[in-house]
Design an enzyme around this catalytic site. Sequence first.
Site, PDB file in Angstrom:
ATOM      1  N   VAL A 104       4.309 -53.024  13.744  1.00 51.75           N
ATOM      2  CA  VAL A 104       5.356 -53.451  12.819  1.00 51.75           C
ATOM      3  C   VAL A 104       6.718 -52.920  13.270  1.00 51.75           C
ATOM      4  CG1 VAL A 104       3.740 -53.539  10.875  1.00 51.75           C
ATOM      5  CG2 VAL A 104       4.997 -51.419  11.298  1.00 51.75           C
ATOM      6  N   HIS A 120       0.799 -58.101  11.376  1.00 50.07           N
ATOM      7  CA  HIS A 120       0.834 -57.170  10.240  1.00 50.07           C
ATOM      8  C   HIS A 120       2.244 -56.977   9.686  1.00 50.07           C
ATOM      9  CE1 HIS A 120      -3.249 -55.328  11.721  1.00 50.07           C
ATOM     10  NE2 HIS A 120      -3.395 -56.513  11.144  1.00 50.07           N
ATOM     11  N   CYS A 131       7.211 -59.644  -7.566  1.00 48.56           N
ATOM     12  CA  CYS A 131       7.568 -61.069  -7.557  1.00 48.56           C
ATOM     13  C   CYS A 131       7.699 -61.640  -6.150  1.00 48.56           C
ATOM     14  CB  CYS A 131       8.858 -61.324  -8.357  1.00 48.56           C
ATOM     15  SG  CYS A 131      10.366 -60.846  -7.489  1.00 48.56           S
ATOM     16  N   ASN A 214      -6.637 -49.426  27.818  1.00 49.96           N
ATOM     17  CA  ASN A 214      -6.757 -48.362  26.816  1.00 49.96           C
ATOM     18  C   ASN A 214      -7.260 -47.108  27.531  1.00 49.96           C
ATOM     19  OD1 ASN A 214      -7.577 -46.775  24.442  1.00 49.96           O
ATOM     20  ND2 ASN A 214      -7.525 -48.711  23.333  1.00 49.96           N
TER      21      ASN A 214
HETATM   22  C1  BJW Z   1      -3.259 -46.148  24.032  1.00 48.31           C
HETATM   23  C2  BJW Z   1      -2.306 -45.234  24.393  1.00 48.31           C
HETATM   24  C3  BJW Z   1      -1.498 -45.604  25.438  1.00 48.31           C
HETATM   25  C4  BJW Z   1      -3.330 -44.382  22.777  1.00 48.31           C
HETATM   26  N1  BJW Z   1      -1.668 -46.792  26.046  1.00 48.31           N
HETATM   27  N2  BJW Z   1      -3.412 -47.312  24.634  1.00 48.31           N
HETATM   28  C5  BJW Z   1     -14.639 -57.935   8.441  1.00 48.31           C
HETATM   29  C6  BJW Z   1     -15.509 -56.866   8.528  1.00 48.31           C
HETATM   30  C7  BJW Z   1     -15.204 -55.645   7.938  1.00 48.31           C
HETATM   31  C8  BJW Z   1     -14.008 -55.463   7.243  1.00 48.31           C
HETATM   32  C9  BJW Z   1     -13.135 -56.522   7.163  1.00 48.31           C
HETATM   33  C10 BJW Z   1     -13.453 -57.739   7.745  1.00 48.31           C
HETATM   34  N3  BJW Z   1     -12.420 -58.587   7.521  1.00 48.31           N
HETATM   35  C11 BJW Z   1     -11.460 -57.928   6.826  1.00 48.31           C
HETATM   36  C12 BJW Z   1     -11.887 -56.668   6.583  1.00 48.31           C
HETATM   37  C13 BJW Z   1     -11.150 -55.620   5.850  1.00 48.31           C
HETATM   38  C14 BJW Z   1     -10.070 -54.960   6.670  1.00 48.31           C
HETATM   39  C15 BJW Z   1     -10.660 -54.279   7.899  1.00 48.31           C
HETATM   40  O1  BJW Z   1     -10.515 -54.706   9.018  1.00 48.31           O
HETATM   41  N4  BJW Z   1     -11.309 -53.137   7.713  1.00 48.31           N
HETATM   42  C16 BJW Z   1     -11.905 -52.384   8.818  1.00 48.31           C
HETATM   43  C17 BJW Z   1     -11.078 -51.119   9.121  1.00 48.31           C
HETATM   44  C18 BJW Z   1     -13.309 -52.052   8.468  1.00 48.31           C
HETATM   45  N5  BJW Z   1      -9.010 -55.907   7.049  1.00 48.31           N
HETATM   46  C19 BJW Z   1      -8.092 -56.314   6.173  1.00 48.31           C
HETATM   47  O2  BJW Z   1      -8.094 -55.930   5.008  1.00 48.31           O
HETATM   48  C20 BJW Z   1      -7.024 -57.274   6.654  1.00 48.31           C
HETATM   49  N6  BJW Z   1      -6.894 -58.335   5.724  1.00 48.31           N
HETATM   50  C21 BJW Z   1      -7.786 -59.326   5.642  1.00 48.31           C
HETATM   51  O3  BJW Z   1      -8.657 -59.496   6.470  1.00 48.31           O
HETATM   52  O4  BJW Z   1      -7.606 -60.137   4.530  1.00 48.31           O
HETATM   53  C22 BJW Z   1      -8.685 -60.994   4.169  1.00 48.31           C
HETATM   54  C23 BJW Z   1      -9.866 -60.143   3.706  1.00 48.31           C
HETATM   55  C24 BJW Z   1      -9.664 -59.004   2.944  1.00 48.31           C
HETATM   56  C25 BJW Z   1     -10.749 -58.209   2.548  1.00 48.31           C
HETATM   57  C26 BJW Z   1     -12.027 -58.536   2.944  1.00 48.31           C
HETATM   58  C27 BJW Z   1     -12.236 -59.666   3.730  1.00 48.31           C
HETATM   59  C28 BJW Z   1     -11.142 -60.479   4.111  1.00 48.31           C
HETATM   60  C29 BJW Z   1      -5.661 -56.590   6.716  1.00 48.31           C
HETATM   61  C30 BJW Z   1      -5.585 -55.499   7.731  1.00 48.31           C
HETATM   62  C31 BJW Z   1      -4.229 -54.811   7.623  1.00 48.31           C
HETATM   63  C32 BJW Z   1      -4.106 -53.592   8.539  1.00 48.31           C
HETATM   64  N7  BJW Z   1      -2.899 -52.914   8.208  1.00 48.31           N
HETATM   65  C33 BJW Z   1      -2.486 -51.772   8.994  1.00 48.31           C
HETATM   66  C34 BJW Z   1      -1.180 -51.205   8.381  1.00 48.31           C
HETATM   67  C35 BJW Z   1      -0.014 -52.156   8.716  1.00 48.31           C
HETATM   68  C36 BJW Z   1       1.268 -51.696   8.132  1.00 48.31           C
HETATM   69  C37 BJW Z   1       1.732 -50.399   8.718  1.00 48.31           C
HETATM   70  O5  BJW Z   1       2.002 -50.293   9.931  1.00 48.31           O
HETATM   71  O6  BJW Z   1       1.824 -49.445   7.945  1.00 48.31           O
HETATM   72  O7  BJW Z   1      -2.272 -52.153  10.356  1.00 48.31           O
HETATM   73  S1  BJW Z   1      -3.753 -50.480   9.138  1.00 48.31           S
HETATM   74  C38 BJW Z   1      -3.395 -50.081  10.827  1.00 48.31           C
HETATM   75  O8  BJW Z   1      -4.500 -50.471  11.682  1.00 48.31           O
HETATM   76  C39 BJW Z   1      -2.220 -50.989  11.222  1.00 48.31           C
HETATM   77  C40 BJW Z   1      -2.586 -51.357  12.632  1.00 48.31           C
HETATM   78  O9  BJW Z   1      -1.872 -52.511  13.018  1.00 48.31           O
HETATM   79  C41 BJW Z   1      -4.073 -51.538  12.542  1.00 48.31           C
HETATM   80  C42 BJW Z   1      -4.760 -51.483  13.871  1.00 48.31           C
HETATM   81  O10 BJW Z   1      -4.616 -50.231  14.459  1.00 48.31           O
HETATM   82  P1  BJW Z   1      -4.366 -50.133  16.026  1.00 48.31           P
HETATM   83  O11 BJW Z   1      -3.087 -50.767  16.358  1.00 48.31           O
HETATM   84  O12 BJW Z   1      -5.560 -50.585  16.751  1.00 48.31           O
HETATM   85  O13 BJW Z   1      -4.109 -48.548  16.177  1.00 48.31           O
HETATM   86  P2  BJW Z   1      -5.201 -47.362  16.298  1.00 48.31           P
HETATM   87  O14 BJW Z   1      -4.494 -46.104  15.972  1.00 48.31           O
HETATM   88  O15 BJW Z   1      -6.422 -47.667  15.544  1.00 48.31           O
HETATM   89  O16 BJW Z   1      -5.608 -47.346  17.841  1.00 48.31           O
HETATM   90  C43 BJW Z   1      -4.697 -47.001  18.859  1.00 48.31           C
HETATM   91  C44 BJW Z   1      -5.379 -47.229  20.187  1.00 48.31           C
HETATM   92  O17 BJW Z   1      -4.426 -46.988  21.205  1.00 48.31           O
HETATM   93  C45 BJW Z   1      -6.562 -46.294  20.459  1.00 48.31           C
HETATM   94  O18 BJW Z   1      -7.665 -47.081  20.905  1.00 48.31           O
HETATM   95  C46 BJW Z   1      -6.068 -45.398  21.566  1.00 48.31           C
HETATM   96  O19 BJW Z   1      -7.103 -45.011  22.487  1.00 48.31           O
HETATM   97  C47 BJW Z   1      -5.050 -46.268  22.236  1.00 48.31           C
HETATM   98  N8  BJW Z   1      -3.973 -45.574  22.930  1.00 48.31           N
HETATM   99  N9  BJW Z   1      -2.430 -44.122  23.554  1.00 48.31           N
HETATM  100  C48 BJW Z   1      -2.662 -47.607  25.579  1.00 48.31           C
HETATM  101  N10 BJW Z   1      -0.530 -44.745  25.892  1.00 48.31           N
HETATM  102 ZN    ZN Z   2      10.826 -58.651  -8.036  1.00 45.51          ZN
END
Ligand code: BJW
Ligand code: ZN
Length: 249
Positions: A104, A120, A131, A214
């Site tokens: 983001v 995201h 709203c 990664n």
């Molecule tokens: C390096 C490095 C270097 C280090 N070089 N690499 C199906 C199954 C199970 C659950 C669900 C499903 N479908 C939906 C869900 C629920 C949920 C979900 O996924 N849950 C799981 C955790 C179990 N998903 C949702 O709720 C999503 N909505 C949705 O699907 O709506 C419909 C629905 C809802 C409910 C049920 C079913 C359907 C929405 C997800 C929103 C995620 N939001 C966040 C916050 C965003 C706002 C903010 O920034 O504050 O997004 S959470 C956070 O995680 C953020 C990130 O974008 C996201 C991913 O994280 P990311 O980017 O992978 O970071 P890290 O820290 O996890 O990893 C970093 C990596 O970098 C590591 O691997 C390191 O090794 C590596 N690294 N240094 C390269 N130098």
């Molecule tokens: Zn409002």
Amino acid sequence: MVEIPESLADSLRRAGHVMVLTGAGCSAESGVPTFREAQTGLWAQYEPEKLATPGAFQQDPQLVWEWYVWRRALVAQASPNPGHYALAALAALVPKLTLATQNVDGLHQAAGSREVLELHGSISRILCFDCGAPDDGWRDDQGKAPLCAVCGGRLRPDVVWFGENLPRNVLVAAGAAAADCDLFLSVGTSAVVQPAASLPVAAKESGAVVVEINPNPTPLTSLVDYHLEGPSGELLPALVAAMRQGDQG
Ligand code: BJW
Ligand code: ZN
């Protein structure tokens, strides 16, 4: 010097459509902390699953707002790193490139990438929790969560929290690109958050070469054609250089 397999450089040269999915690791070398690694400050005290939800905001809007004020200040100081610049350069070297990010922070755009699919949302925008009216910008109000000028509700960052839907048009475009691409790059993501984590799987099922960059293994690693182990700030420039080398000779 990082070794890029020649077969991978060749696949990149021949690809008509490259899709890239980035996560927090892509911005780690810009000083923006990732979500699921050892952290400082609010990150160390709370898991993202506990703060990045509508329920958490309703229960303690001040805490969640402070988390975003703190992160927004971090992001405002950050600059793109060589990985962001390499992806912007790659777009000019392939017939078509789709860049989707879970981040983001706007650092891809700052590096010159265009038409970035922000899965995201963006921390630089705010809107009303009640709203949905957009607001014209951040007013930190000495850290107190500000209120909506339209309805008096609480303002929130325009990001996607757990349990919320991703912006539909963005998700549709990303899904279509994953099904269409010849080569998919998953960069700096733990590949656990859905639906973003399904994009490389869909690309693989459609016959794309899937590459992961990664320093650590992820649930995607066993499925990919190439796992490049290391930081994206080094490996992405190396990948683009390897591709260019073949072009010249
Ligand atoms: C390096 C490095 C270097 C280090 N070089 N690499 C199906 C199954 C199970 C659950 C669900 C499903 N479908 C939906 C869900 C629920 C949920 C979900 O996924 N849950 C799981 C955790 C179990 N998903 C949702 O709720 C999503 N909505 C949705 O699907 O709506 C419909 C629905 C809802 C409910 C049920 C079913 C359907 C929405 C997800 C929103 C995620 N939001 C966040 C916050 C965003 C706002 C903010 O920034 O504050 O997004 S959470 C956070 O995680 C953020 C990130 O974008 C996201 C991913 O994280 P990311 O980017 O992978 O970071 P890290 O820290 O996890 O990893 C970093 C990596 O970098 C590591 O691997 C390191 O090794 C590596 N690294 N240094 C390269 N130098
Ligand atoms: Zn409002």
